[in-house]
Design a protein around this motif. Structure first.
Motif, PDB file in Angstrom:
ATOM      1  N   GLU A  18     132.813  36.388  43.847  1.00 42.28           N
ATOM      2  CA  GLU A  18     132.971  36.245  42.409  1.00 42.28           C
ATOM      3  C   GLU A  18     131.659  35.808  41.758  1.00 42.28           C
ATOM      4  O   GLU A  18     130.852  35.115  42.370  1.00 42.28           O
ATOM      5  N   ILE A  19     131.460  36.265  40.527  1.00 43.49           N
ATOM      6  CA  ILE A  19     130.228  35.939  39.820  1.00 43.49           C
ATOM      7  C   ILE A  19     130.529  35.302  38.483  1.00 43.49           C
ATOM      8  O   ILE A  19     131.580  35.542  37.884  1.00 43.49           O
ATOM      9  N   ALA A  20     129.607  34.463  38.021  1.00 44.48           N
ATOM     10  CA  ALA A  20     129.663  33.938  36.667  1.00 44.48           C
ATOM     11  C   ALA A  20     128.863  34.901  35.798  1.00 44.48           C
ATOM     12  O   ALA A  20     127.670  35.087  36.014  1.00 44.48           O
TER      13      ALA A  20
ATOM     14  N   THR B 210     132.763  45.745  36.945  1.00 42.84           N
ATOM     15  CA  THR B 210     133.091  44.322  36.980  1.00 42.84           C
ATOM     16  C   THR B 210     133.767  43.931  35.670  1.00 42.84           C
ATOM     17  O   THR B 210     133.918  44.742  34.759  1.00 42.84           O
ATOM     18  N   CYS B 211     134.132  42.668  35.575  1.00 46.10           N
ATOM     19  CA  CYS B 211     134.721  42.162  34.341  1.00 46.10           C
ATOM     20  C   CYS B 211     133.646  41.666  33.371  1.00 46.10           C
ATOM     21  O   CYS B 211     133.966  41.077  32.335  1.00 46.10           O
ATOM     22  N   CYS B 212     132.384  41.868  33.720  1.00 46.71           N
ATOM     23  CA  CYS B 212     131.300  41.335  32.896  1.00 46.71           C
ATOM     24  C   CYS B 212     130.839  42.308  31.830  1.00 46.71           C
ATOM     25  O   CYS B 212     129.985  41.971  31.018  1.00 46.71           O
ATOM     26  N   GLY B 213     131.349  43.504  31.825  1.00 46.74           N
ATOM     27  CA  GLY B 213     130.937  44.478  30.831  1.00 46.74           C
ATOM     28  C   GLY B 213     130.422  45.748  31.475  1.00 46.74           C
ATOM     29  O   GLY B 213     130.422  45.899  32.698  1.00 46.74           O
ATOM     30  N   ALA B 214     129.970  46.669  30.640  1.00 46.63           N
ATOM     31  CA  ALA B 214     129.519  47.971  31.127  1.00 46.63           C
ATOM     32  C   ALA B 214     128.235  47.833  31.939  1.00 46.63           C
ATOM     33  O   ALA B 214     127.482  46.873  31.804  1.00 46.63           O
ATOM     34  N   GLY B 215     127.996  48.810  32.805  1.00 49.06           N
ATOM     35  CA  GLY B 215     126.782  48.816  33.610  1.00 49.06           C
ATOM     36  C   GLY B 215     126.927  48.027  34.893  1.00 49.06           C
ATOM     37  O   GLY B 215     128.010  47.585  35.274  1.00 49.06           O
TER      38      GLY B 215
ATOM     39  N   LEU C  25     134.419  32.752  35.043  1.00 48.39           N
ATOM     40  CA  LEU C  25     134.327  33.325  36.394  1.00 48.39           C
ATOM     41  C   LEU C  25     135.210  34.549  36.488  1.00 48.39           C
ATOM     42  O   LEU C  25     136.287  34.598  35.921  1.00 48.39           O
ATOM     43  N   ARG C  26     134.721  35.538  37.222  1.00 43.52           N
ATOM     44  CA  ARG C  26     135.509  36.749  37.448  1.00 43.52           C
ATOM     45  C   ARG C  26     135.494  37.038  38.931  1.00 43.52           C
ATOM     46  O   ARG C  26     134.488  36.838  39.607  1.00 43.52           O
ATOM     47  N   ARG C  27     136.598  37.502  39.491  1.00 44.73           N
ATOM     48  CA  ARG C  27     136.666  37.824  40.917  1.00 44.73           C
ATOM     49  C   ARG C  27     136.131  39.220  41.106  1.00 44.73           C
ATOM     50  O   ARG C  27     136.692  40.181  40.604  1.00 44.73           O
TER      51      ARG C  27
END
Length: 216
Positions: free
Chosen positions: A159-161, A184-189, A213-215
């Motif tokens: 998981e990443i912040a 990922t859940c962090c956005g595009a790209g 945090l996203r898994r």
């Protein structure tokens, strides 16, 4: 896949099939210095078997090299035992064996990257089938790790912040121990995420940063 040391839980990449190119490779320069034969003693089968061994996921380099060295007894047996030609043939075999032991690390790593996916031991599908945000298959025996699509392979990542990492297009954009993954859940790209399954330094959780945090 990054390197064998950073991905100990490698799994075979389907439908990859190892390729062979004889003893001297495909370019004429190396073929002229590393011939496939010595007189009637043909070394091609030994060299091709060595290529296949390197290109088999999770193969052991030392075992591949030792089998390669042992293989030459067969081709060299075309010369009478104790004859100067038999001795010369085995001397050439010893040079070939020494060459792969000393200089085969790079080709072995390249072949393993082509043959393997970097997945955790709990990825049941081979290769791991990545899911969208929120539906990531777990891997490496923990729900904090999941299978994600990279620029070249599917990876088992931690998981990443989202505010504590960087965007990327390839693994070359990421710090050591991290790979570029997408969806990922962090956005595009793409986003750099730490690998699971490596040494403790490689898989240590990131700081919570913003608390988002996203898994992955």
């Amino acid at each position: 896949m990054p390197s064998t040391s950073e991905c100990p839980n490698r799994q075979a990449h389907s439908p990859y099939v190892p390729t062979t190119n004889g003893c001297g490779g495909q370019d004429s320069w190396s073929a002229s210095f590393i011939p496939n034969s010595f007189g009637p003693a043909n070394f091609t089968a030994c060299c091709d078997a060595h290529d296949i061994c390197y290109g088999t996921c999770n193969s052991n380099k030392a075992n591949c090299d030792n089998a390669f060295g042992d293989c030459f007894a067969g081709p060299c047996s075309v010369f009478p035992a104790g004859s100067p030609l038999r001795d010369q043939c085995m001397q050439i075999a010893a040079l070939y064996y020494s060459a792969v032991v000393l200089f085969g690390g790079g080709p072995y790593e390249t072949s393993q990257r082509e043959a393997c996916d970097c997945c955790g031991s709990s990825c049941s599908d081979l290769p791991c089938q990545p899911g969208p945000c929120g539906a990531t298959p777990s891997c490496n025996g923990t729900t904090s790790c999941g299978c994600k699509s990279g620029s070249d392979r599917t990876y088992c990542v931690r998981e990443i912040a989202c505010l504590d990492t960087v965007t990327c297009t390839t693994n070359a954009n990421c710090p050591s121990g991290r790979v570029c993954v997408f969806n990922t859940c962090c956005g595009a790209g793409g986003w750099c995420a730490p690998l699971c399954g490596g040494s403790s330094g490689l898989v240590a959780p990131l700081s919570s940063g913003s608390g988002i945090l996203r898994r992955e």
